[in-house]
Scaffold this active site. Sequence first.
Site, PDB file in Angstrom:
ATOM      1  CB  SER A 135      -0.871  -0.041   1.258  1.00  0.00           C
ATOM      2  OG  SER A 135      -1.565   1.172   1.414  1.00  0.00           O
ATOM      3  CE  LYS A 161      -4.566   0.078   0.316  1.00  0.00           C
ATOM      4  NZ  LYS A 161      -5.182  -0.743   1.386  1.00  0.00           N
ATOM      5  CE  LYS A 163      -3.866   3.910   1.982  1.00  0.00           C
ATOM      6  NZ  LYS A 163      -5.080   3.365   2.600  1.00  0.00           N
ATOM      7  CG  ASP A 188      -7.618   2.405   0.437  1.00  0.00           C
ATOM      8  OD1 ASP A 188      -8.784   2.838   0.516  1.00  0.00           O
ATOM      9  OD2 ASP A 188      -7.022   1.879   1.408  1.00  0.00           O
ATOM     10  CD  GLU A 213      -8.585  -0.863   0.510  1.00  0.00           C
ATOM     11  OE1 GLU A 213      -7.634  -1.072  -0.284  1.00  0.00           O
ATOM     12  OE2 GLU A 213      -8.454  -0.889   1.743  1.00  0.00           O
ATOM     13  CG  ASP A 238     -10.380  -0.773   4.823  1.00  0.00           C
ATOM     14  OD1 ASP A 238     -10.666  -1.214   5.937  1.00  0.00           O
ATOM     15  OD2 ASP A 238      -9.280  -0.205   4.604  1.00  0.00           O
ATOM     16  CE  LYS A 262      -7.296  -2.277   6.732  1.00  0.00           C
ATOM     17  NZ  LYS A 262      -7.404  -0.798   6.725  1.00  0.00           N
ATOM     18  N   GLY A 290      -4.027  -4.104   6.208  1.00  0.00           N
ATOM     19  CA  GLY A 290      -2.974  -3.755   7.149  1.00  0.00           C
ATOM     20  C   GLY A 290      -3.261  -2.397   7.746  1.00  0.00           C
TER      21      GLY A 290
HETATM   22  O1  OSB Z   1      -7.077   1.924   4.350  1.00  0.00           O
HETATM   23  O2  OSB Z   1      -5.992   0.119   4.281  1.00  0.00           O
HETATM   24  C1  OSB Z   1      -6.127   1.266   4.724  1.00  0.00           C
HETATM   25  C2  OSB Z   1      -3.094   2.191   6.862  1.00  0.00           C
HETATM   26  C3  OSB Z   1      -3.708   2.853   7.902  1.00  0.00           C
HETATM   27  C4  OSB Z   1      -5.070   3.015   7.882  1.00  0.00           C
HETATM   28  C5  OSB Z   1      -5.837   2.524   6.812  1.00  0.00           C
HETATM   29  C6  OSB Z   1      -5.218   1.836   5.775  1.00  0.00           C
HETATM   30  C7  OSB Z   1      -3.825   1.709   5.790  1.00  0.00           C
HETATM   31  C8  OSB Z   1      -3.070   1.103   4.708  1.00  0.00           C
HETATM   32  C9  OSB Z   1      -1.674   0.590   5.022  1.00  0.00           C
HETATM   33  O3  OSB Z   1      -3.455   1.056   3.554  1.00  0.00           O
HETATM   34  C10 OSB Z   1      -1.534  -0.881   4.918  1.00  0.00           C
HETATM   35  C11 OSB Z   1      -0.235  -1.323   5.535  1.00  0.00           C
HETATM   36  O4  OSB Z   1       0.786  -1.225   4.882  1.00  0.00           O
HETATM   37  O5  OSB Z   1      -0.245  -1.763   6.708  1.00  0.00           O
HETATM   38 MG    MG Z   2      -8.210   0.770   3.004  1.00  0.00          MG
END
Ligand code: OSB
Ligand code: MG
Length: 369
Positions: A135, A161, A163, A188, A213, A238, A262, A290
Amino acid sequence: MRIEAAELRILELPLKFRFETSFGVQTKRTILLLRLFGEGLEGLGEGVMERLPLYREETVEGARYLLEEAFLPRLLGQDLPNPEALAEALRPFRGNPMAKAVLEMAFYDLFAKGLGKPLWQVLGGVRTRVEVGVSLGIQPTVEDTLRVVEKHLQEGYRRIKLKIKPGWDYEVLKAVRQAFPEATLTADANSAYRMADLPRLERLDELGLDYIEQPLGYDDLLDHARLQARLKTPICLDESLTSAEKARKAIELKAGLVFNVKPARLGGHGESLKVHALAEAAGIPLWMGGMLEAGVGRAHNLHLATLRGFTKPGDVSSASRYWEEDIVEEALEAEEGLMPVPEGPGIGVTLKLPFVERVTLWRRYVSAS
Ligand code: OSB
Ligand code: MG
């Protein structure tokens, strides 16, 4: 398994990278860490809530309060036959799945250690390595984005992925798609869009994304269902999936065709197993999310990701991406986009106590009265 005592800590750990999302920038994590003691064994749990409610509503201080004042006093000294009994004992307290998950997951670790089995076997997993992607946060420029994407593809990660947020979406994704036509690519939004952004989101359909996402509200299902009906690209939920009940409704509404699991967001491993069963029956593919976890949370996620329904690469990347030094002895590192699940009883990782001590901001020991 009798829970005899517990230790709660709040740790602060600096991240190796600046992680920008549509809801803010993270440069460090504030981590609620729980150690449960019983029958000469120790179970570990790690909170994923942040100091402020920017992802979901829960906070580190709110969870600390609930664990210290309500959850632990209710459970210390009790002999619980299994993790379901623990979840049942917490049921009168409404909501707060992340706070409950800290305790439930620590108890799962303790329970598996009592059985002398690795957690993945207790949960019903079917593999010992987990496929992973990365991510990647919002970068200053498109050129920076292309550079970090290339680096992580070269390291073997099996899905990228990115953001996104309004104004940082189509152009950057298009550039990445053109540079890496074969890459498995997802986006995402962390709830940054509204239904009124439909034209913007429709443009993403041409990019061959594996899924988008959580584009809409952090608690929404209905608008996601309406949006999904207008998009070719699958929506992955999510934030909105906080329980098996929410998953059941999301399936019925067709609010998402893919689920990010999660365990900490769902209230723990038990609730995640229920979501796994519902998704399997509905033909919805899962992947392990994550929350920038340190070694304890990362190990828990790896064990759960061994279940059959986790068919897409997860966000559980190498610990060395995130931390100069982790809180556990074991190195949790991917090779060729595969993360080995830690071996040994329970979650298979042990705290690096001298280091944990150094990064501890607050600590409290609670025992059965
Ligand atoms: O939306 O998946 C998410 C991290 C913090 C809060 C929300 C998210 C995330 C990540 C990071 O996308 C995923 C990771 O590398 O742990
Ligand atoms: Mg997410």
